[in-house]
Design a protein around this motif. Sequence first.
Motif, short mmCIF file in Angstrom:
data_model
loop_
_atom_site.label_atom_id
_atom_site.label_comp_id
_atom_site.label_asym_id
_atom_site.label_seq_id
_atom_site.Cartn_x
_atom_site.Cartn_y
_atom_site.Cartn_z
N VAL A 202 0.86 -1.18 0.00
CA VAL A 202 0.00 0.00 0.00
C VAL A 202 0.90 1.22 0.00
CG1 VAL A 202 -1.83 1.25 1.18
CG2 VAL A 202 -1.78 -1.26 1.26
N GLY A 203 0.91 1.91 -1.12
CA GLY A 203 1.74 3.10 -1.29
C GLY A 203 2.65 2.93 -2.49
N ASP A 204 2.57 3.87 -3.42
CA ASP A 204 3.30 3.75 -4.67
C ASP A 204 4.41 4.79 -4.82
OD1 ASP A 204 1.61 5.92 -4.96
OD2 ASP A 204 0.75 5.26 -6.85
N GLY A 205 5.00 5.16 -3.70
CA GLY A 205 6.18 6.02 -3.72
C GLY A 205 7.44 5.17 -3.79
N PRO A 206 8.61 5.76 -3.56
CA PRO A 206 9.87 5.02 -3.67
C PRO A 206 9.95 3.79 -2.77
CG PRO A 206 10.31 7.35 -3.56
CD PRO A 206 8.84 7.18 -3.28
N VAL B 90 0.89 -3.50 -6.04
CA VAL B 90 1.13 -2.19 -5.44
C VAL B 90 -0.13 -1.37 -5.62
CG1 VAL B 90 2.55 -0.11 -5.45
CG2 VAL B 90 3.56 -2.30 -6.11
N PHE B 91 -0.68 -0.88 -4.52
CA PHE B 91 -1.89 -0.07 -4.56
C PHE B 91 -1.54 1.39 -4.29
CE2 PHE B 91 -3.08 -4.34 -3.46
CZ PHE B 91 -4.24 -4.55 -4.19
N GLY B 92 -2.00 2.28 -5.16
CA GLY B 92 -1.77 3.70 -4.97
C GLY B 92 -2.46 4.49 -6.06
N LEU B 93 -2.65 5.74 -5.79
CA LEU B 93 -3.35 6.62 -6.72
C LEU B 93 -2.41 7.49 -7.54
CD1 LEU B 93 -6.27 7.74 -4.37
CD2 LEU B 93 -6.37 6.09 -6.26
N GLY B 94 -1.11 7.26 -7.39
CA GLY B 94 -0.16 8.09 -8.12
C GLY B 94 -0.08 9.50 -7.58
N LYS B 95 -0.48 9.70 -6.34
CA LYS B 95 -0.49 11.03 -5.74
C LYS B 95 0.62 11.21 -4.71
CE LYS B 95 -5.39 11.83 -6.44
NZ LYS B 95 -6.66 12.16 -5.82
N THR B 96 1.68 10.43 -4.85
CA THR B 96 2.79 10.51 -3.92
C THR B 96 3.41 11.91 -3.89
OG1 THR B 96 5.02 9.66 -3.49
CG2 THR B 96 4.27 9.56 -5.75
N ALA B 97 4.01 12.24 -2.78
CA ALA B 97 4.68 13.54 -2.63
C ALA B 97 5.85 13.69 -3.59
CB ALA B 97 5.16 13.72 -1.19
N GLY C 157 7.22 -7.63 -13.19
CA GLY C 157 6.09 -8.53 -12.96
C GLY C 157 5.14 -8.11 -11.86
N ALA C 158 5.39 -6.99 -11.21
CA ALA C 158 4.46 -6.51 -10.19
C ALA C 158 3.25 -5.87 -10.87
CB ALA C 158 5.13 -5.50 -9.27
N LYS C 159 2.12 -6.00 -10.23
CA LYS C 159 0.89 -5.38 -10.72
C LYS C 159 0.73 -4.04 -10.00
CE LYS C 159 -4.05 -6.23 -11.17
NZ LYS C 159 -5.16 -7.13 -10.79
N VAL C 160 0.58 -2.97 -10.76
CA VAL C 160 0.35 -1.65 -10.18
C VAL C 160 -1.14 -1.35 -10.31
CG1 VAL C 160 0.91 0.81 -10.29
CG2 VAL C 160 2.70 -0.90 -10.75
N VAL C 161 -1.80 -1.20 -9.17
CA VAL C 161 -3.25 -1.02 -9.12
C VAL C 161 -3.53 0.43 -8.75
CG1 VAL C 161 -5.41 -1.81 -8.06
CG2 VAL C 161 -3.50 -3.41 -8.37
N ARG C 162 -4.10 1.17 -9.67
CA ARG C 162 -4.38 2.59 -9.46
C ARG C 162 -5.72 2.77 -8.74
NH1 ARG C 162 -0.09 4.77 -8.95
NH2 ARG C 162 1.30 4.90 -10.72
N GLU C 163 -5.77 2.28 -7.52
CA GLU C 163 -6.98 2.41 -6.71
C GLU C 163 -6.60 2.66 -5.26
OE1 GLU C 163 -10.33 -0.26 -7.32
OE2 GLU C 163 -9.13 -1.26 -8.87
N GLU C 164 -7.49 3.31 -4.56
CA GLU C 164 -7.31 3.55 -3.13
C GLU C 164 -7.72 2.30 -2.36
OE1 GLU C 164 -8.73 6.67 0.34
OE2 GLU C 164 -9.52 6.87 -1.69
N SER D 207 -13.18 -1.66 -6.41
CA SER D 207 -13.50 -2.63 -7.47
C SER D 207 -13.25 -4.08 -7.07
CB SER D 207 -12.72 -2.30 -8.74
OG SER D 207 -11.35 -2.54 -8.53
N GLY D 208 -12.76 -4.34 -5.87
CA GLY D 208 -12.54 -5.73 -5.53
C GLY D 208 -11.65 -5.93 -4.33
#
Length: 182
Positions: free
Chosen positions: A7-11, A29-36, A68-75, A91-92
């Motif tokens: 949970v968190g898509d920063g570094p 990886v779950f995140g909205l792409g809104k990292t600082a 091979g990681a899945k990046v999920v653009r969801e909160e 969504s799931g």
Amino acid sequence: MARIAIVGDGPGGLSAALFLARGGHETAVFGLGKTAMHYAFLNNYLGAPAVSGTAFQEAAIDQVSQAGAKVVREEVTGLTAGEGFVVTTDSGRFDADYVVLSEGKSAPLAAALGLAFTEAGGVAVDADQRSSNPHVYVIGRSVRPSRSQAIISAGDGAVAALDILAREAGKDVQDWDSPPKE
């Protein structure tokens, strides 16, 4: 093969995802792409040329996806622990054996899981970034709220990932690359 939710898509989260996906584990990886990082300019990241935080994030997401990681653009709307973990989004759901939290200094999911916090306000972790729940790792600003650096967070993610990889392998592991043969 373990299933790991990050949970968190920063570094920090992306670093953990890279190591875990390269290790052959199902990694989301779950995140909205809104990292600082989108407000940062990196000129102190060892071995990397000066780059905008946004360009760094784009390159890191591409690298993690190619591994091979899945990046999920969801909160993440919920995280429950039981026999493993259930991460829920609008969504799931994603079932996981391990969770890596890189959710910033407020750490609401860590609090909801009842993890221990330090007097300084960060989530308490051991040297391998393991929290009071041995299958939940916490990295980055959630651990040290007043000290935020991309390179520290990425290092935390690598430490957590290597510990998960070692636990799953039953022995210490390393993720080393060899130069291409000419």
